[in-house]
Design a protein around this motif. Structure first.
Motif, PDB file in Angstrom:
ATOM      1  N   VAL A  54      -6.259  -1.220  -1.488  1.00 29.55           N
ATOM      2  CA  VAL A  54      -6.846   0.074  -1.813  1.00 29.55           C
ATOM      3  C   VAL A  54      -7.761   0.506  -0.674  1.00 29.55           C
ATOM      4  N   ASN A  55      -7.623   1.735  -0.248  1.00 33.69           N
ATOM      5  CA  ASN A  55      -8.530   2.290   0.765  1.00 33.69           C
ATOM      6  C   ASN A  55      -9.801   2.713   0.042  1.00 33.69           C
ATOM      7  N   ASP A 104       0.782  -1.241   0.000  1.00 41.40           N
ATOM      8  CA  ASP A 104       0.000   0.000   0.000  1.00 41.40           C
ATOM      9  C   ASP A 104       0.811   1.287   0.000  1.00 41.40           C
ATOM     10  N   TYR A 108     -18.668  -0.917  -3.433  1.00 35.49           N
ATOM     11  CA  TYR A 108     -17.212  -0.906  -3.223  1.00 35.49           C
ATOM     12  C   TYR A 108     -16.556  -2.097  -3.923  1.00 35.49           C
ATOM     13  N   ALA A 135      -4.716   5.387  -1.409  1.00 34.03           N
ATOM     14  CA  ALA A 135      -5.882   6.120  -1.910  1.00 34.03           C
ATOM     15  C   ALA A 135      -6.090   5.790  -3.380  1.00 34.03           C
ATOM     16  N   ILE A 136      -7.335   5.856  -3.825  1.00 38.28           N
ATOM     17  CA  ILE A 136      -7.633   5.540  -5.219  1.00 38.28           C
ATOM     18  C   ILE A 136      -6.802   6.413  -6.156  1.00 38.28           C
ATOM     19  N   ALA A 137      -6.653   7.687  -5.799  1.00 34.82           N
ATOM     20  CA  ALA A 137      -5.879   8.591  -6.655  1.00 34.82           C
ATOM     21  C   ALA A 137      -4.411   8.205  -6.720  1.00 34.82           C
ATOM     22  N   LYS A 155      -8.028   3.287   8.160  1.00 41.04           N
ATOM     23  CA  LYS A 155      -7.678   2.054   7.463  1.00 41.04           C
ATOM     24  C   LYS A 155      -6.418   2.222   6.626  1.00 41.04           C
ATOM     25  N   GLY A 161     -12.920   2.980   0.686  1.00 40.74           N
ATOM     26  CA  GLY A 161     -13.908   3.883   1.274  1.00 40.74           C
ATOM     27  C   GLY A 161     -13.321   5.175   1.790  1.00 40.74           C
ATOM     28  N   ALA A 162     -12.038   5.438   1.474  1.00 39.75           N
ATOM     29  CA  ALA A 162     -11.348   6.653   1.922  1.00 39.75           C
ATOM     30  C   ALA A 162     -11.499   6.850   3.427  1.00 39.75           C
ATOM     31  N   GLU A 163     -11.259   5.781   4.190  1.00 41.12           N
ATOM     32  CA  GLU A 163     -11.387   5.822   5.641  1.00 41.12           C
ATOM     33  C   GLU A 163     -10.019   6.099   6.272  1.00 41.12           C
ATOM     34  N   PRO A 164      -9.897   7.166   7.040  1.00 40.45           N
ATOM     35  CA  PRO A 164      -8.583   7.544   7.575  1.00 40.45           C
ATOM     36  C   PRO A 164      -7.977   6.518   8.525  1.00 40.45           C
TER      37      PRO A 164
END
Length: 236
Positions: A138-139, A113, A184, A150-152, A146, A141-144
């Motif tokens: 991949v995070n 990651d 998701y 990031a997708i980006a 976890k 759900g953009a959960e801080p």
């Protein structure tokens, strides 16, 4: 999806071997509904002793998952000595300073990651002359709280890993626990296709059938297979 489908999957009754058969049947049926091959069932044995794992091995199951290096070192060498065809997957977070041990112990790692881990894994693979199959986490759900890229940041991390000749075969994600997982899982599958990856490590005890329907190639099941864990920690 109906609300009832969001509830955790019930624990199959009977022995661990009977649970294994029931889960395999559910996975096969779920995958077939959408024309997919049944995913590889990773039996997440974190927190369970060898005596609880052996019935599954004796029943022919060969793919197991662990979360921690220390527990793996303590538990698995004797089992693998007796059953050299066993396959171990690291399904928990991996610190860069543990990359050397992870490469030595595991056949697949589901938690690549970050760039520092790419570098550490590359060095460890060269040192040991072996390269575990890798899933980029991949995070989704953009959960801080976890792990996961990031997708980006996914394209850049994949480019770096591929440039180091690491065998990245797929993506892994854990959807937010309080939301419907289907969007998701679908997003992870879309990202994998976009980047030319066939592996999808998604789905745990509460949603493995849905993951199989949506194209998972690997599901990580612990509680629905072994029952409640005797030690503290998140269930899978």
């Amino acid at each position: 999806m109906k609300q009832a489908e969001l509830r955790p999957a019930p624990l199959p009754e009977g022995s661990a071997v009977e649970r294994l058969a029931a889960i395999r049947a559910r996975l096969a049926a779920a995958a077939a509904r959408h024309g997919h091959r049944p995913p590889t069932l990773i039996a997440v044995s974190k927190g369970f002793e060898a005596a609880q794992i052996l019935p599954l091995i004796e029943a022919g199951h060969r793919v197991f998952g662990e979360n921690r290096i220390q527990e793996t070192v303590a538990k698995w060498p004797p089992l693998r000595a007796r059953h050299p065809d066993l396959e171990l997957h690291l399904v928990g977070q991996l610190q860069s300073n543990k990359a050397d041990e992870a490469v030595r112990l595991f056949d697949a790692i589901h938690s690549l990651d970050r760039p520092s881990l790419v570098e550490a894994l590359e060095k460890a693979c060269r040192r040991h002359g072996r390269a575990p199959r890798l899933f980029v986490q991949v995070n989704i759900g953009a959960e801080p709280q976890k792990g996961g890229v990031a997708i980006a940041g996914l394209p850049g991390l994949l480019e770096l890993a591929r440039g180091r000749a690491l065998p990245v075969i797929g993506l892994m994600a854990v959807p937010p626990v309080d939301r419907e997982p289907a969007p998701y899982f679908a997003l992870l599958a879309k990202l994998a296709r976009r980047h030319g990856l066939s592996g999808l490590s998604m789905g745990m005890s509460a949603d493995y059938e849905l993951a199989a329907e949506l194209g998972a190639t690997h599901v990580r099941v612990g509680q629905a297979l072994f029952g409640l864990r005797p030690v503290s920690g998140p269930t899978r």
